[in-house]
Design a protein around this motif. Structure first.
Motif, PDB file in Angstrom:
ATOM      1  N   GLN A   1       0.831  -1.210   0.000  1.00 29.37           N
ATOM      2  CA  GLN A   1       0.000   0.000   0.000  1.00 29.37           C
ATOM      3  C   GLN A   1       0.863   1.256   0.000  1.00 29.37           C
ATOM      4  O   GLN A   1       0.563   2.242  -0.691  1.00 29.37           O
ATOM      5  N   GLN A   2       1.938   1.229   0.769  1.00 35.98           N
ATOM      6  CA  GLN A   2       2.839   2.377   0.840  1.00 35.98           C
ATOM      7  C   GLN A   2       3.516   2.621  -0.507  1.00 35.98           C
ATOM      8  O   GLN A   2       3.645   3.773  -0.951  1.00 35.98           O
ATOM      9  N   LEU A   3       3.939   1.550  -1.178  1.00 32.43           N
ATOM     10  CA  LEU A   3       4.568   1.713  -2.482  1.00 32.43           C
ATOM     11  C   LEU A   3       3.577   2.223  -3.515  1.00 32.43           C
ATOM     12  O   LEU A   3       3.887   3.128  -4.301  1.00 32.43           O
ATOM     13  N   ILE A   4       2.379   1.662  -3.508  1.00 27.27           N
ATOM     14  CA  ILE A   4       1.349   2.092  -4.457  1.00 27.27           C
ATOM     15  C   ILE A   4       1.064   3.581  -4.298  1.00 27.27           C
ATOM     16  O   ILE A   4       0.891   4.310  -5.284  1.00 27.27           O
ATOM     17  N   ALA A   5       1.037   4.049  -3.057  1.00 20.31           N
ATOM     18  CA  ALA A   5       0.762   5.462  -2.805  1.00 20.31           C
ATOM     19  C   ALA A   5       1.857   6.367  -3.345  1.00 20.31           C
ATOM     20  O   ALA A   5       1.625   7.553  -3.605  1.00 20.31           O
ATOM     21  N   ALA A   6       3.075   5.821  -3.530  1.00 21.63           N
ATOM     22  CA  ALA A   6       4.193   6.624  -4.019  1.00 21.63           C
ATOM     23  C   ALA A   6       4.242   6.713  -5.547  1.00 21.63           C
ATOM     24  O   ALA A   6       5.024   7.492  -6.089  1.00 21.63           O
ATOM     25  N   LEU A   7       3.417   5.924  -6.235  1.00 26.69           N
ATOM     26  CA  LEU A   7       3.406   5.954  -7.690  1.00 26.69           C
ATOM     27  C   LEU A   7       2.635   7.167  -8.205  1.00 26.69           C
ATOM     28  O   LEU A   7       1.757   7.702  -7.520  1.00 26.69           O
ATOM     29  N   GLN A   8       2.963   7.586  -9.414  1.00 26.98           N
ATOM     30  CA  GLN A   8       2.155   8.610 -10.065  1.00 26.98           C
ATOM     31  C   GLN A   8       0.726   8.088 -10.193  1.00 26.98           C
ATOM     32  O   GLN A   8       0.501   6.889 -10.365  1.00 26.98           O
ATOM     33  N   PRO A   9      -0.275   8.960 -10.118  1.00 27.38           N
ATOM     34  CA  PRO A   9      -1.664   8.506 -10.284  1.00 27.38           C
ATOM     35  C   PRO A   9      -1.836   7.764 -11.606  1.00 27.38           C
ATOM     36  O   PRO A   9      -1.275   8.129 -12.631  1.00 27.38           O
ATOM     37  N   GLY A  10      -2.613   6.689 -11.550  1.00 25.88           N
ATOM     38  CA  GLY A  10      -2.909   5.933 -12.753  1.00 25.88           C
ATOM     39  C   GLY A  10      -1.734   5.152 -13.301  1.00 25.88           C
ATOM     40  O   GLY A  10      -1.613   4.976 -14.518  1.00 25.88           O
ATOM     41  N   SER A  11      -0.872   4.643 -12.431  1.00 26.01           N
ATOM     42  CA  SER A  11       0.341   3.964 -12.874  1.00 26.01           C
ATOM     43  C   SER A  11       0.406   2.539 -12.345  1.00 26.01           C
ATOM     44  O   SER A  11      -0.395   2.116 -11.502  1.00 26.01           O
ATOM     45  N   VAL A  12       1.398   1.801 -12.836  1.00 23.14           N
ATOM     46  CA  VAL A  12       1.578   0.414 -12.469  1.00 23.14           C
ATOM     47  C   VAL A  12       3.051   0.155 -12.154  1.00 23.14           C
ATOM     48  O   VAL A  12       3.936   0.769 -12.762  1.00 23.14           O
ATOM     49  N   ALA A  13       3.306  -0.709 -11.170  1.00 23.47           N
ATOM     50  CA  ALA A  13       4.669  -1.146 -10.835  1.00 23.47           C
ATOM     51  C   ALA A  13       4.742  -2.652 -11.002  1.00 23.47           C
ATOM     52  O   ALA A  13       3.809  -3.379 -10.632  1.00 23.47           O
ATOM     53  N   ILE A  14       5.834  -3.122 -11.558  1.00 26.04           N
ATOM     54  CA  ILE A  14       6.005  -4.548 -11.827  1.00 26.04           C
ATOM     55  C   ILE A  14       7.330  -4.992 -11.216  1.00 26.04           C
ATOM     56  O   ILE A  14       8.382  -4.412 -11.492  1.00 26.04           O
ATOM     57  N   ILE A  15       7.278  -6.021 -10.359  1.00 25.77           N
ATOM     58  CA  ILE A  15       8.467  -6.512  -9.660  1.00 25.77           C
ATOM     59  C   ILE A  15       8.622  -8.001  -9.924  1.00 25.77           C
ATOM     60  O   ILE A  15       7.675  -8.776  -9.743  1.00 25.77           O
ATOM     61  N   CYS A  16       9.805  -8.392 -10.340  1.00 20.48           N
ATOM     62  CA  CYS A  16      10.108  -9.778 -10.687  1.00 20.48           C
ATOM     63  C   CYS A  16      10.729 -10.521  -9.518  1.00 20.48           C
ATOM     64  O   CYS A  16      11.579  -9.974  -8.810  1.00 20.48           O
ATOM     65  N   ALA A  17      10.342 -11.779  -9.343  1.00 25.44           N
ATOM     66  CA  ALA A  17      11.039 -12.644  -8.398  1.00 25.44           C
ATOM     67  C   ALA A  17      12.367 -13.075  -9.000  1.00 25.44           C
ATOM     68  O   ALA A  17      12.609 -12.934 -10.206  1.00 25.44           O
ATOM     69  N   ALA A  18      13.236 -13.614  -8.172  1.00 25.57           N
ATOM     70  CA  ALA A  18      14.486 -14.185  -8.667  1.00 25.57           C
ATOM     71  C   ALA A  18      14.201 -15.500  -9.376  1.00 25.57           C
ATOM     72  O   ALA A  18      13.121 -16.094  -9.234  1.00 25.57           O
ATOM     73  N   THR A  19      15.172 -15.953 -10.134  1.00 24.43           N
ATOM     74  CA  THR A  19      15.083 -17.262 -10.770  1.00 24.43           C
ATOM     75  C   THR A  19      16.214 -18.125 -10.242  1.00 24.43           C
ATOM     76  O   THR A  19      17.230 -17.621  -9.755  1.00 24.43           O
ATOM     77  N   GLU A  20      16.050 -19.425 -10.287  1.00 26.28           N
ATOM     78  CA  GLU A  20      17.091 -20.318  -9.808  1.00 26.28           C
ATOM     79  C   GLU A  20      18.324 -20.224 -10.701  1.00 26.28           C
ATOM     80  O   GLU A  20      18.214 -20.058 -11.918  1.00 26.28           O
ATOM     81  N   GLN A  21      19.499 -20.333 -10.089  1.00 24.86           N
ATOM     82  CA  GLN A  21      20.756 -20.200 -10.815  1.00 24.86           C
ATOM     83  C   GLN A  21      21.501 -21.532 -10.814  1.00 24.86           C
ATOM     84  O   GLN A  21      21.692 -22.148  -9.763  1.00 24.86           O
ATOM     85  N   ASN A  22      21.928 -21.949 -12.002  1.00 25.50           N
ATOM     86  CA  ASN A  22      22.633 -23.211 -12.144  1.00 25.50           C
ATOM     87  C   ASN A  22      24.017 -23.138 -11.515  1.00 25.50           C
ATOM     88  O   ASN A  22      24.748 -22.170 -11.698  1.00 25.50           O
ATOM     89  N   ARG A  23      24.377 -24.166 -10.766  1.00 24.89           N
ATOM     90  CA  ARG A  23      25.699 -24.248 -10.161  1.00 24.89           C
ATOM     91  C   ARG A  23      26.625 -25.150 -10.958  1.00 24.89           C
ATOM     92  O   ARG A  23      27.764 -24.804 -11.238  1.00 24.89           O
ATOM     93  N   SER A  24      26.140 -26.321 -11.319  1.00 21.31           N
ATOM     94  CA  SER A  24      26.914 -27.235 -12.158  1.00 21.31           C
ATOM     95  C   SER A  24      25.969 -28.278 -12.740  1.00 21.31           C
ATOM     96  O   SER A  24      25.250 -28.942 -11.995  1.00 21.31           O
ATOM     97  N   ARG A  25      25.950 -28.364 -14.045  1.00 16.42           N
ATOM     98  CA  ARG A  25      25.070 -29.294 -14.758  1.00 16.42           C
ATOM     99  C   ARG A  25      23.638 -29.198 -14.229  1.00 16.42           C
ATOM    100  O   ARG A  25      22.997 -28.177 -14.385  1.00 16.42           O
ATOM    101  N   ASP A  26      23.150 -30.223 -13.548  1.00 17.23           N
ATOM    102  CA  ASP A  26      21.744 -30.208 -13.130  1.00 17.23           C
ATOM    103  C   ASP A  26      21.580 -29.899 -11.643  1.00 17.23           C
ATOM    104  O   ASP A  26      20.619 -30.329 -11.010  1.00 17.23           O
ATOM    105  N   THR A  27      22.506 -29.135 -11.077  1.00 18.22           N
ATOM    106  CA  THR A  27      22.352 -28.691  -9.690  1.00 18.22           C
ATOM    107  C   THR A  27      22.315 -27.174  -9.649  1.00 18.22           C
ATOM    108  O   THR A  27      22.905 -26.503 -10.497  1.00 18.22           O
ATOM    109  N   GLU A  28      21.609 -26.643  -8.651  1.00 15.34           N
ATOM    110  CA  GLU A  28      21.443 -25.197  -8.541  1.00 15.34           C
ATOM    111  C   GLU A  28      22.042 -24.687  -7.235  1.00 15.34           C
ATOM    112  O   GLU A  28      22.176 -25.420  -6.269  1.00 15.34           O
ATOM    113  N   TYR A  29      22.372 -23.397  -7.248  1.00 13.39           N
ATOM    114  CA  TYR A  29      22.714 -22.729  -6.004  1.00 13.39           C
ATOM    115  C   TYR A  29      21.468 -22.667  -5.118  1.00 13.39           C
ATOM    116  O   TYR A  29      20.335 -22.678  -5.629  1.00 13.39           O
ATOM    117  N   PRO A  30      21.627 -22.608  -3.800  1.00 10.43           N
ATOM    118  CA  PRO A  30      20.452 -22.403  -2.943  1.00 10.43           C
ATOM    119  C   PRO A  30      19.692 -21.160  -3.394  1.00 10.43           C
ATOM    120  O   PRO A  30      20.284 -20.117  -3.644  1.00 10.43           O
TER     121      PRO A  30
END
Length: 443
Positions: free
Chosen positions: A11-40
């Motif tokens: 709600q606080q972030l939405i209030a900081a936007l210009q009127p009639g606007s939209v904010a889009i935030i992406c989650a992280a994606t998993e990162q490959n460490r070696s072949r078929d294993t990923e970093y935590p």
């Protein structure tokens, strides 16, 4: 952390936007460490801050438009075949109820993004972080521009969301402070364990293991950053993480380590003698850094700033280095020349939070539009970490060579000054020597 906290943040972030606007935030994606294993997996800090949702490849859409829902989450569908291999997914249906927002499948990303963008005055997103999302949004904006005769309305602005979210994250709420206080306690006790375990003949990585073990025992399964355990000359390497050398009697060991708890970082540095007893030179230089840290900490209060804090530390360091003969010249000129920076080669501190070097401006527009120092206000959390590093070959007497000392604590700015969140780990010479005496007593 209660879901109501995340709702309030949105709600606080939405209030900081210009009127009639939209904010889009992406989650992280998993990162490959070696072949078929990923970093935590580690969630994108902003995405976590506004959702508390810890799955990859999700999207958050926020808007202050009356014709659209205020908050929409796009996430992975439930998939029993995938979940048996890679872990449970919340899924859109449960996410809507759990996170108190509308939730949809990622398969609906394109139409939902177009719906959110069409008719918005401005689109806010992290412009430097996700090139694929930026390309998708700019492509849709161009398409809407071409279809204006059909009644579509393309946004006229693409705005970087990072400064707005950073300003919000800079002031910690009570739930964040509680977590960071606990992270500081866990990290302080881990440093104590390392001091107690330390003795000549052991290795830097064994001290690191003691620290990581204590983190994990207390629900902090990951460090906030790669732990630094530098003994002897290794301490003069600021970001030394090999942690492979044998600990030798007569050397100091510098440890910079902190846990990550529920996404929040602690960041503590301590320096102590491998064999449990400071030499005269080590004690003189250590006490100088400690005095500088106390002076800097005393300057942390509302209305102060990093420049004032740094000046307080540099005054003490310069006087002390001059007194020890490591610097030569006239005191006031040495202070003006910042001569101590030859051996104090980093800043006095940084913001701390979801990132160990947390977001938040260090400069703000002043009354005459020139850049001014960001003033401290209650709720800010920062590190104070003066240090001295005298590598071999420095223009000093050789007795000072290979000495490296850093002392770092985490401070919360309060209405009447500050609170030290990491004070539990000793830093006075006598306290360190007493703590280590049990282990280093041959009897």
């Amino acid at each position: 952390m209660e879901n109501s906290v995340f709702v309030k943040r949105r709600q606080q972030l939405i209030a900081a936007l210009q009127p009639g606007s939209v904010a889009i935030i992406c989650a992280a994606t998993e990162q490959n460490r070696s072949r078929d294993t990923e970093y935590p997996f580690r969630q994108h800090s902003d995405f976590w801050y506004f959702t508390g949702f810890n799955e990859p490849d999700a999207l958050l859409i926020l808007t202050n438009r009356a014709d659209l829902p205020a908050a929409q989450l796009l996430c992975r569908d439930k998939d029993p075949a995938q979940e048996v291999w890679h872990g449970r997914r919340l899924g859109p249906l449960a996410a809507a109820d759990t996170l108190q927002l509308q939730a949809f499948s990622l398969s609906e990303q394109s139409p939902l993004l177009q719906q959110a963008i069409n008719g918005s005055a401005a689109v806010y997103l992290h412009l430097t972080e996700n090139s694929a999302l930026l390309q998708q949004i700019t492509g849709q904006m161009q398409l809407l521009k071409q279809r204006e005769k059909r009644g579509d309305i393309a946004p006229t602005q693409l705005v970087d969301l990072a400064p707005i979210s950073a300003a919000q994250r800079l002031i910690k709420d009570q739930s964040e402070i509680a977590i960071m206080r606990r992270a500081g306690q866990i990290s302080a006790q881990a440093h104590i364990r390392a001091m107690q375990y330390c003795q000549p003949g052991r290795f830097e990585y064994q001290l690191e293991a003691e620290i990581l073990h204590h983190f994990a025992l207390n629900a902090a399964r990951h460090p906030a950053y790669n732990s630094i355990v530098g003994s002897g000359a290794n301490g003069c390497i600021l970001h030394y993480t090999d942690n492979s050398s044998e600990l030798k009697a007569g050397d100091l060991v510098l440890i910079d380590a902190g846990c990550e708890l529920q996404g929040y970082a602690a960041d503590i540095s301590r320096t102590f003698p491998v064999a449990g007893k400071f030499s005269p030179e080590q004690a003189e230089l250590y006490q100088l850094v400690l005095d500088a840290q106390y002076a800097a900490c005393n300057a942390v209060k509302p209305g102060s700033n990093f420049a004032k804090v740094s000046a307080a530390a540099e005054q003490v360091l310069t006087e002390g280095l001059l007194g020890l003969g490591i610097l030569q010249g006239e005191l006031e000129q040495l202070i003006r020349d910042k001569a101590c920076k030859q051996y104090f080669i980093h800043g006095i501190g940084h913001w701390l939070g979801l990132d160990v070097h947390d977001v938040g401006a260090y400069k703000v527009p002043g009354p005459d539009s020139a850049a001014a120092e960001q003033p401290f206000v209650p709720g800010m959390v920062l590190t104070i970490e003066p240090g001295l590093y005298i590598p071999q070959g420095s223009p000093t007497e050789p007795r000072w060579w290979d000495l490296a000392i850093r002392i770092e604590d985490n401070l919360l700015v309060t209405s009447d000054g500050h609170t030290n969140l990491t004070t539990a780990v000793p830093k006075e010479i006598d306290a360190i020597e007493q703590l280590m005496a049990v282990n280093n007593d041959p009897n």
